[in-house]
Design a protein around this motif. Structure first.
Motif, PDB file in Angstrom:
ATOM      1  N   GLY A 186       0.632  -1.238  -0.193  1.00 17.79           N
ATOM      2  CA  GLY A 186       0.279  -0.466   0.226  1.00 17.79           C
ATOM      3  C   GLY A 186       0.848   1.099   0.055  1.00 17.79           C
ATOM      4  N   LEU A 187       2.109   0.945   0.259  1.00 15.20           N
ATOM      5  CA  LEU A 187       2.854   2.328   0.282  1.00 15.20           C
ATOM      6  C   LEU A 187       3.158   2.742  -1.376  1.00 15.20           C
ATOM      7  CD1 LEU A 187       5.753   0.879   2.822  1.00 15.20           C
ATOM      8  CD2 LEU A 187       3.824   2.471   3.127  1.00 15.20           C
ATOM      9  N   LEU A 188       2.988   4.564  -1.629  1.00 11.91           N
ATOM     10  CA  LEU A 188       3.254   4.674  -2.499  1.00 11.91           C
ATOM     11  C   LEU A 188       4.120   5.935  -3.191  1.00 11.91           C
ATOM     12  CD1 LEU A 188      -0.806   6.236  -1.127  1.00 11.91           C
ATOM     13  CD2 LEU A 188      -0.199   4.141  -3.476  1.00 11.91           C
ATOM     14  N   TYR A 189       4.633   5.543  -4.071  1.00  6.30           N
ATOM     15  CA  TYR A 189       5.548   6.462  -4.788  1.00  6.30           C
ATOM     16  C   TYR A 189       5.735   7.750  -4.156  1.00  6.30           C
ATOM     17  CZ  TYR A 189       8.842   8.839  -8.136  1.00  6.30           C
ATOM     18  OH  TYR A 189       9.665   9.730  -8.063  1.00  6.30           O
ATOM     19  N   ALA A 190       4.532   8.789  -4.765  1.00  7.48           N
ATOM     20  CA  ALA A 190       4.484  10.228  -3.790  1.00  7.48           C
ATOM     21  C   ALA A 190       5.336  10.464  -2.111  1.00  7.48           C
ATOM     22  CB  ALA A 190       2.667  10.453  -3.639  1.00  7.48           C
ATOM     23  N   ASP A 191       4.812   9.619  -1.820  1.00  9.14           N
ATOM     24  CA  ASP A 191       5.799   9.584  -0.350  1.00  9.14           C
ATOM     25  C   ASP A 191       7.486   9.529  -0.862  1.00  9.14           C
ATOM     26  OD1 ASP A 191       3.587   9.844   1.059  1.00  9.14           O
ATOM     27  OD2 ASP A 191       2.958   8.331   1.381  1.00  9.14           O
ATOM     28  N   ASN A 192       7.910   8.910  -1.321  1.00  2.83           N
ATOM     29  CA  ASN A 192       9.598   8.158  -1.944  1.00  2.83           C
ATOM     30  C   ASN A 192       9.998   8.556  -3.240  1.00  2.83           C
ATOM     31  OD1 ASN A 192       9.281   6.072   0.111  1.00  2.83           O
ATOM     32  ND2 ASN A 192       7.634   6.154  -0.179  1.00  2.83           N
ATOM     33  N   GLU A 193      10.056  10.247  -3.804  1.00  4.74           N
ATOM     34  CA  GLU A 193      10.042  10.128  -4.723  1.00  4.74           C
ATOM     35  C   GLU A 193      11.672  10.587  -4.110  1.00  4.74           C
ATOM     36  OE1 GLU A 193       7.990  13.888  -5.594  1.00  4.74           O
ATOM     37  OE2 GLU A 193       6.279  12.771  -6.480  1.00  4.74           O
ATOM     38  N   SER A 194      12.170  10.947  -3.559  1.00  2.00           N
ATOM     39  CA  SER A 194      13.793  11.204  -2.792  1.00  2.00           C
ATOM     40  C   SER A 194      14.643   9.741  -3.032  1.00  2.00           C
ATOM     41  CB  SER A 194      13.668  11.423  -1.888  1.00  2.00           C
ATOM     42  OG  SER A 194      13.217  11.347  -0.797  1.00  2.00           O
ATOM     43  N   ASN A 195      13.728   8.635  -2.350  1.00  2.00           N
ATOM     44  CA  ASN A 195      14.802   6.738  -2.713  1.00  2.00           C
ATOM     45  C   ASN A 195      14.513   6.428  -4.103  1.00  2.00           C
ATOM     46  OD1 ASN A 195      14.816   6.992  -0.150  1.00  2.00           O
ATOM     47  ND2 ASN A 195      12.114   6.476   0.518  1.00  2.00           N
ATOM     48  N   LEU A 196      14.155   7.180  -5.098  1.00  2.49           N
ATOM     49  CA  LEU A 196      13.869   7.049  -6.659  1.00  2.49           C
ATOM     50  C   LEU A 196      15.417   6.330  -6.761  1.00  2.49           C
ATOM     51  CD1 LEU A 196      12.210   6.382  -9.894  1.00  2.49           C
ATOM     52  CD2 LEU A 196      13.248   8.796  -9.855  1.00  2.49           C
TER      53      LEU A 196
END
Length: 188
Positions: A78-88
């Protein structure tokens, strides 16, 4: 009163000991944030934020009126890319990617790593590695199940847009009906 306190403390310690299981510790995985909380609700967010090692079934059992259809616990928990852009991450075709898994509590099952398209929740490539049995309770966990590498195949333009593709580590422990996963966002 003392007996009630001891009973509560025992229940709380048992609950906390059953929550922790496993996650990708490297490369950086998706973590909970504001977009996840908006999709899944504050109760589910609180559970995942306090123990990121937990399983999808625990999240699902805590769905409530705050939980929206955007809460897809069987896709990257359920975790979303929107919260994790800096981890790309940027992985080139045929790049060997080292992966570290942190197992807090083993449960015998199967596990794999695949490339998943998050827009359709479908496997684009993989499994890139597969373990059966995985994280057994009857034997020591082999080192190659917690520290291994996968080769990212050439995915053409399928993974050129940020947030579309993930390396998804998936562990299913049928013996206890629990599923765990972690996702690493990448482009190619």
């Amino acid at each position: 009163m003392y007996a009630k306190l001891i009973s509560f403390m025992t229940a709380a310690s048992l609950a906390s000991s059953t929550l922790a299981h496993g996650v990708i510790s490297s490369p950086p995985r998706r973590l909970p944030g504001a977009a996840f909380e908006a999709a899944c609700g504050s109760q589910v967010y609180s559970i995942v934020d306090s123990d990121q090692f937990g399983n999808q079934q625990q999240e699902e059992q805590n769905f409530n009126s705050e939980t929206t259809s955007a809460c897809q616990v069987y896709l990257c928990k359920g975790l979303l890319y929107a919260d994790n852009e800096s981890n790309l991450q940027k992985f080139s075709a045929n790049q060997v990617v080292p992966i570290e898994i942190d197992i807090e509590a083993p449960h015998t099952g199967v596990a794999n790593v695949s490339v998943v398209d998050t827009t359709t929740n479908t496997v684009l490539a993989g499994p890139l590695i597969y373990f059966n049995p995985a994280y057994s309770v009857s034997t020591p966990i082999p080192a190659n199940q917690t520290s291994f590498s996968v080769t990212v195949p050439d995915l053409g333009s399928s993974c050129s847009t940020a947030g579309v593709c993930v390396l998804q580590w998936w562990w299913d422990a049928r013996s206890i009906d629990q599923t765990y996963m972690s996702c690493v966002d990448f482009t190619q």
